[in-house]
Design a protein around this motif. Structure first.
Motif, PDB file in Angstrom:
ATOM      1  N   GLY A 186      -6.122 -17.764 -19.084  1.00  0.00           N
ATOM      2  CA  GLY A 186      -6.950 -17.093 -20.076  1.00  0.00           C
ATOM      3  C   GLY A 186      -7.622 -18.035 -21.046  1.00  0.00           C
ATOM      4  O   GLY A 186      -8.217 -19.027 -20.662  1.00  0.00           O
ATOM      5  N   TRP A 187      -7.488 -17.696 -22.330  1.00  0.00           N
ATOM      6  CA  TRP A 187      -8.164 -18.466 -23.370  1.00  0.00           C
ATOM      7  C   TRP A 187      -7.624 -19.880 -23.500  1.00  0.00           C
ATOM      8  O   TRP A 187      -8.357 -20.778 -23.904  1.00  0.00           O
ATOM      9  CB  TRP A 187      -8.061 -17.736 -24.708  1.00  0.00           C
ATOM     10  CG  TRP A 187      -8.986 -16.557 -24.728  1.00  0.00           C
ATOM     11  CD1 TRP A 187      -8.662 -15.248 -24.535  1.00  0.00           C
ATOM     12  CD2 TRP A 187     -10.397 -16.600 -24.875  1.00  0.00           C
ATOM     13  NE1 TRP A 187      -9.784 -14.469 -24.570  1.00  0.00           N
ATOM     14  CE2 TRP A 187     -10.878 -15.287 -24.788  1.00  0.00           C
ATOM     15  CE3 TRP A 187     -11.318 -17.620 -25.087  1.00  0.00           C
ATOM     16  CZ2 TRP A 187     -12.215 -14.959 -24.899  1.00  0.00           C
ATOM     17  CZ3 TRP A 187     -12.657 -17.298 -25.200  1.00  0.00           C
ATOM     18  CH2 TRP A 187     -13.089 -15.984 -25.107  1.00  0.00           C
ATOM     19  N   GLY A 207      -2.568 -29.022 -20.048  1.00  0.00           N
ATOM     20  CA  GLY A 207      -3.101 -27.907 -19.261  1.00  0.00           C
ATOM     21  C   GLY A 207      -2.310 -27.677 -17.991  1.00  0.00           C
ATOM     22  O   GLY A 207      -2.063 -26.541 -17.592  1.00  0.00           O
ATOM     23  N   LEU A 208      -1.898 -28.756 -17.349  1.00  0.00           N
ATOM     24  CA  LEU A 208      -1.107 -28.662 -16.120  1.00  0.00           C
ATOM     25  C   LEU A 208       0.264 -28.049 -16.389  1.00  0.00           C
ATOM     26  O   LEU A 208       0.716 -27.155 -15.674  1.00  0.00           O
ATOM     27  CB  LEU A 208      -0.954 -30.052 -15.488  1.00  0.00           C
ATOM     28  CG  LEU A 208      -0.070 -30.169 -14.250  1.00  0.00           C
ATOM     29  CD1 LEU A 208      -0.663 -29.372 -13.100  1.00  0.00           C
ATOM     30  CD2 LEU A 208       0.078 -31.632 -13.863  1.00  0.00           C
ATOM     31  N   GLN A 257     -14.306 -25.491 -15.108  1.00  0.00           N
ATOM     32  CA  GLN A 257     -13.120 -24.746 -15.559  1.00  0.00           C
ATOM     33  C   GLN A 257     -13.512 -23.624 -16.523  1.00  0.00           C
ATOM     34  O   GLN A 257     -12.913 -22.559 -16.510  1.00  0.00           O
ATOM     35  CB  GLN A 257     -12.138 -25.670 -16.284  1.00  0.00           C
ATOM     36  CG  GLN A 257     -11.436 -26.659 -15.412  1.00  0.00           C
ATOM     37  CD  GLN A 257     -10.098 -26.147 -14.968  1.00  0.00           C
ATOM     38  OE1 GLN A 257     -10.015 -25.304 -14.095  1.00  0.00           O
ATOM     39  NE2 GLN A 257      -9.049 -26.640 -15.586  1.00  0.00           N
ATOM     40  N   ILE A 258     -14.486 -23.880 -17.380  1.00  0.00           N
ATOM     41  CA  ILE A 258     -14.888 -22.898 -18.385  1.00  0.00           C
ATOM     42  C   ILE A 258     -15.619 -21.718 -17.743  1.00  0.00           C
ATOM     43  O   ILE A 258     -15.364 -20.568 -18.084  1.00  0.00           O
ATOM     44  CB  ILE A 258     -15.755 -23.555 -19.480  1.00  0.00           C
ATOM     45  CG1 ILE A 258     -14.885 -24.524 -20.298  1.00  0.00           C
ATOM     46  CG2 ILE A 258     -16.398 -22.516 -20.380  1.00  0.00           C
ATOM     47  CD1 ILE A 258     -15.668 -25.412 -21.246  1.00  0.00           C
ATOM     48  N   VAL A 259     -16.515 -21.992 -16.801  1.00  0.00           N
ATOM     49  CA  VAL A 259     -17.348 -20.921 -16.246  1.00  0.00           C
ATOM     50  C   VAL A 259     -16.749 -20.236 -15.024  1.00  0.00           C
ATOM     51  O   VAL A 259     -17.094 -19.096 -14.735  1.00  0.00           O
ATOM     52  CB  VAL A 259     -18.778 -21.415 -15.923  1.00  0.00           C
ATOM     53  CG1 VAL A 259     -19.470 -21.919 -17.166  1.00  0.00           C
ATOM     54  CG2 VAL A 259     -18.770 -22.468 -14.848  1.00  0.00           C
ATOM     55  N   ILE A 315      -9.787 -23.352 -23.998  1.00  0.00           N
ATOM     56  CA  ILE A 315      -9.568 -24.317 -25.080  1.00  0.00           C
ATOM     57  C   ILE A 315      -9.315 -25.715 -24.519  1.00  0.00           C
ATOM     58  O   ILE A 315      -9.929 -26.693 -24.964  1.00  0.00           O
ATOM     59  CB  ILE A 315      -8.409 -23.854 -25.986  1.00  0.00           C
ATOM     60  CG1 ILE A 315      -8.824 -22.587 -26.741  1.00  0.00           C
ATOM     61  CG2 ILE A 315      -7.996 -24.957 -26.962  1.00  0.00           C
ATOM     62  CD1 ILE A 315      -7.694 -21.888 -27.440  1.00  0.00           C
ATOM     63  N   TYR A 316      -8.426 -25.829 -23.528  1.00  0.00           N
ATOM     64  CA  TYR A 316      -8.152 -27.143 -22.929  1.00  0.00           C
ATOM     65  C   TYR A 316      -9.419 -27.717 -22.299  1.00  0.00           C
ATOM     66  O   TYR A 316      -9.722 -28.903 -22.460  1.00  0.00           O
ATOM     67  CB  TYR A 316      -7.055 -27.056 -21.870  1.00  0.00           C
ATOM     68  CG  TYR A 316      -5.722 -26.604 -22.390  1.00  0.00           C
ATOM     69  CD1 TYR A 316      -5.256 -26.980 -23.647  1.00  0.00           C
ATOM     70  CD2 TYR A 316      -4.909 -25.782 -21.622  1.00  0.00           C
ATOM     71  CE1 TYR A 316      -4.028 -26.558 -24.115  1.00  0.00           C
ATOM     72  CE2 TYR A 316      -3.669 -25.358 -22.088  1.00  0.00           C
ATOM     73  CZ  TYR A 316      -3.239 -25.746 -23.331  1.00  0.00           C
ATOM     74  OH  TYR A 316      -2.032 -25.324 -23.802  1.00  0.00           O
TER      75      TYR A 316
END
Length: 173
Positions: free
Chosen positions: A66-67, A59-60, A161-163, A71-72
């Motif tokens: 975005g998507w 992820g870094l 991170q998701i929200v 996912i990560y």
């Protein structure tokens, strides 16, 4: 400090990755310097910690826009919840009265080399007498207790991170 970590996705991934590296270094210090041998559930927690660290590193590096970020973060959350389940199982074993603790079984390396994968996972999940031993404590918590807290923190960061809607990083000066 927490506010600066939560400012953007990459800093969250960097924090998670560095925390995982630090926790793994501590685990190896306990094993190779202090001589505390890890039990099968400890080894499973290490594998989950490595999975979380590698996911955060990807992820870094990727930038996680975005998507891809969702996912990560989803995988970070799944790994963290899995780690909490393993650490929680070990905490439960550590809380059992001595006469209810399961017998000691084979070590992690033997299981991986000699058992089918499903048998290895089943044996790991059951734990053994060595998983119930508390060989180290800090502030009244065993290593399993501390890893449970870390996994919980990583799960919360993944949900964040998701929200959270982050502002795009400006490339102009």
């Amino acid at each position: 400090m927490l506010q600066s970590i939560l400012a953007n996705r990459r800093s969250i991934y960097a924090f998670i990755f560095l925390a995982c590296v630090s926790l793994m270094m501590a685990a190896y210090y306990f094993q190779y310097v202090l001589g505390l041998e890890p039990c099968p559930l400890c080894m499973a927690q290490r594998l989950v910690m490595i999975a979380i660290g590698l996911t955060a590193l990807i992820g870094l590096i990727h930038g996680s826009f975005g998507w891809a970020n969702k996912i990560y973060s989803f995988f970070l959350f799944l790994f963290a919840v899995g780690g909490m389940a393993i650490a929680g199982r070990q905490l439960w074993l550590q809380s059992l009265p001595e006469d209810q603790v399961p017998a000691c079984g084979p070590d992690f390396e033997f299981m991986v080399n000699n058992f089918p994968i499903l048998k290895t996972v089943e044996t790991l999940w059951r734990g053994s007498g060595s998983c119930a031993e508390v060989t180290w404590q800090f502030l009244g918590l065993s290593m399993a207790g501390w890893t449970f807290i870390w996994f919980g923190f990583f799960a919360l960061l993944a949900i964040y991170q998701i929200v959270k809607r982050f502002q795009p990083i400006s490339t102009s000066a």
